[in-house]
Design an enzyme around this catalytic site. Structure first.
Site, PDB file in Angstrom:
ATOM      1  N   HIS A  85     -82.861  22.547 -87.860  1.00  0.00           N
ATOM      2  CA  HIS A  85     -81.970  23.578 -87.508  1.00  0.00           C
ATOM      3  C   HIS A  85     -81.301  24.135 -88.551  1.00  0.00           C
ATOM      4  CE1 HIS A  85     -81.149  22.398 -83.014  1.00  0.00           C
ATOM      5  NE2 HIS A  85     -82.013  21.449 -83.538  1.00  0.00           N
TER       6      HIS A  85
ATOM      7  N   ASP B 250     -77.133  29.756 -94.130  1.00  0.00           N
ATOM      8  CA  ASP B 250     -77.081  29.287 -92.853  1.00  0.00           C
ATOM      9  C   ASP B 250     -78.488  29.194 -92.288  1.00  0.00           C
ATOM     10  OD1 ASP B 250     -75.871  28.179 -90.523  1.00  0.00           O
ATOM     11  OD2 ASP B 250     -74.136  29.553 -90.756  1.00  0.00           O
TER      12      ASP B 250
HETATM   13  O1  F6P Z   1     -77.427  22.060 -87.515  1.00  0.00           O
HETATM   14  C1  F6P Z   1     -76.696  21.319 -88.435  1.00  0.00           C
HETATM   15  C2  F6P Z   1     -75.807  19.976 -87.539  1.00  0.00           C
HETATM   16  O2  F6P Z   1     -75.730  19.342 -88.565  1.00  0.00           O
HETATM   17  C3  F6P Z   1     -76.325  19.778 -86.573  1.00  0.00           C
HETATM   18  O3  F6P Z   1     -77.534  18.640 -86.763  1.00  0.00           O
HETATM   19  C4  F6P Z   1     -75.231  19.310 -85.763  1.00  0.00           C
HETATM   20  O4  F6P Z   1     -75.430  19.192 -84.475  1.00  0.00           O
HETATM   21  C5  F6P Z   1     -74.037  20.039 -86.063  1.00  0.00           C
HETATM   22  O5  F6P Z   1     -74.626  20.555 -87.442  1.00  0.00           O
HETATM   23  C6  F6P Z   1     -72.662  19.550 -86.249  1.00  0.00           C
HETATM   24  O6  F6P Z   1     -72.660  18.480 -87.511  1.00  0.00           O
HETATM   25  P1  F6P Z   1     -72.214  16.965 -87.204  1.00  0.00           P
HETATM   26  O7  F6P Z   1     -73.014  16.312 -86.304  1.00  0.00           O
HETATM   27  O8  F6P Z   1     -72.516  16.376 -88.827  1.00  0.00           O
HETATM   28  O9  F6P Z   1     -70.742  17.178 -86.924  1.00  0.00           O
END
Ligand code: F6P
Length: 470
Positions: A167, A375
């Site tokens: 992602h 991003d």
């Molecule tokens: O896409 C980046 C990401 O780390 C995803 O894997 C995740 O769902 C989102 O951002 C939110 O991050 P976290 O799970 O660390 O709160």
């Protein structure tokens, strides 16, 4: 809008998803409910149809809940200990990989202890998947927290078709090779049949790293390693456009929008920022540009206000604490200088807002500022366009967000160039109604062509193809 895709999976086999977090949240009465967000909404109906399962962490330390099901989807928790949260999640994932994969915007911490925890948790995910995945099923693994899972799983279960979607950006080789465990990560990803990226540069960087570190040859998007073929594809993720549009059209939202504008003092222009409070998002830079424009008289505090929503995230990581302190200092400084009593010029919310409140804010925003330094995609930019069913509103978008590849009707800007950022904001604020509507129509056409359901279908179809070509 294109015909909506059917909810069912494009595959004739069960699907097992693995992601760091399970797609559910605990409710107040100790039950579970699906988490908000397009990814969950896109994958949930497919899992229900295919009798599939989602494997992930509940978000709490040492939470070894038994498998359970919510709304007809089987969920399989993987326990992560308090120490592992510190070393695998806050440490290796978010203090080594996250900054490195985002242009090394902050110095990464490389620690063998953190690496060992990352390996251990990835191994636990792989073993769980190996134990539960039905014969010849499809396993789809998500994101940078789980890059070793495909390799370990391939050894344990060669019958599976394995896909991975990153992602976030995959960095250029010059940065990636700083990572002491770079070869292990590439080896992990090469356990897949298909590795998906947000942008063509991510796929190209991965192919180059596989070549440099493991001598893997490639033809176009096909990489050859240890007698297997691995596809590196590009699948820009999107949002549930219909869901956002329906929310934006609701009477409650329309009333909410009027209330928001009134409470902001009915300004001429509402500028909006909505981000996780992350140093990649360029929130401080955006605030500084706003302050400079007020200082230079190019914006007027009586006519132009800014709303910045910063969602709390990864609060135990020092770089996030520093970023928060800096943003809050800037908000205080700008309000101190330019606000009048009862009318702050920057409205700052360090909160996780419900999705319907966010959609109302998007609709209330005349100019949306999405200015990350880097991003993977940035779904806020797409949500803003989806919410603007009135056909108005201007998106200022960083060239360094994945969304810039598709959303070319935004005012695209290099956020590192402070003068260019200030000019882009003024251009957006002063844009003629005709041009605003033309650009918004372009943005909305683009996102309606590719929503998150379509994204999931395309990935799974390519994965099934890649699995067949073995
Ligand atoms: O896409 C980046 C990401 O780390 C995803 O894997 C995740 O769902 C989102 O951002 C939110 O991050 P976290 O799970 O660390 O709160």
């Amino acid at each position: 809008m294109d015909e909506p895709l059917p909810a069912q999976s494009p595959l004739d086999r069960p699907i097992v998803i693995a992601a760091n977090r399970l797609p559910v949240m605990r409710t107040e009465d100790h039950g579970w409910t699906p988490s908000p967000g397009g990814l969950v909404r896109a994958l949930y109906p497919m899992l229900r149809e295919s009798g599939g399962t989602w494997v992930g962490w509940t978000g709490d330390p040492d939470d070894a809940a038994e498998p359970f099901s919510v709304d007809g989807v089987d969920l399989h928790p993987v326990a992560v200990t308090a120490d592992e949260i510190e070393l695998y999640y806050e440490g290796f994932s978010n203090d080594a990989l996250w900054p490195l994969y985002h242009d090394a915007l902050r110095e990464s911490t490389y620690s063998i202890e953190q690496w060992d925890a990352y390996h251990a948790v990835n191994e636990r995910f792989a073993i769980t998947l190996a134990n539960i995945a039905p014969e010849n099923s499809v396993v789809w693994i998500h994101d940078y927290q789980l890059q070793l899972v495909p390799g370990i799983l391939r050894e344990l279960r060669p019958d599976l078709t394995i896909g991975f979607f990153l992602h976030i950006p995959f960095p250029p080789v010059e940065l990636f090779t700083r990572l002491p465990w770079r070869t292990e990560i590439i080896q992990g990803l090469l356990g897949c049949d298909l590795v998906g990226f947000q942008r063509p540069t991510g796929a190209a960087n991965f192919i180059a790293a596989a070549h440099q570190l493991l001598d893997a040859e490639h033809v176009d998007d096909r990489v050859f390693h240890r007698g297997r073929e691995i596809r590196a594809g590009v699948f820009p993720i999107s949002i549930d456009v219909a869901e956002v549009e329906a929310m934006a059209a609701g009477r409650a939202t329309r009333q909410h929008v009027s209330r928001i504008r009134a409470r902001l003092g009915d300004p001429e222009v509402v500028m909006l920022g909505v981000d996780r409070l992350d140093y990649t998002k360029g929130i401080g830079l955006r605030l500084k540009a706003f302050a400079q424009l007020l200082e230079d008289g190019r914006l007027d505090p009586a006519r132009h206000v800014m709303v910045q929503v910063a969602t709390p995230t990864r609060e135990a990581v020092e770089a996030y604490q520093d970023e928060r302190a800096e943003i809050e200092r800037l908000v205080g400084e700008i309000n101190g200088r330019f606000s009048s009593i009862g009318l702050p010029v920057v409205h700052y919310l360090y909160q996780t807002l419900p999705y319907d409140d966010l959609v109302a804010l998007y609709r209330a925003g005349d100019v949306m500022l999405v200015t990350p330094f880097r991003d993977g995609m940035n779904l806020v930019a797409k949500e803003y366009a989806a919410a603007h069913i009135d056909g108005d509103g201007v998106l200022v978008l960083s060239e360094f967000a994945g969304a810039a590849d598709e959303l070319t009707d935004a005012v695209l800007v290099n956020p590192h160039d402070d003068r260019a950022l200030q000019d882009a904001i003024v251009e957006a604020v002063e844009m003629h109604r005709h041009e605003r509507r033309e650009r918004m129509a372009g943005l909305r056409d683009q996102i309606r062509k590719s929503d998150v359901q379509g994204w999931a279908h395309r990935f799974l179809e390519s994965l099934a193809d890649a699995g067949r070509s073995e």
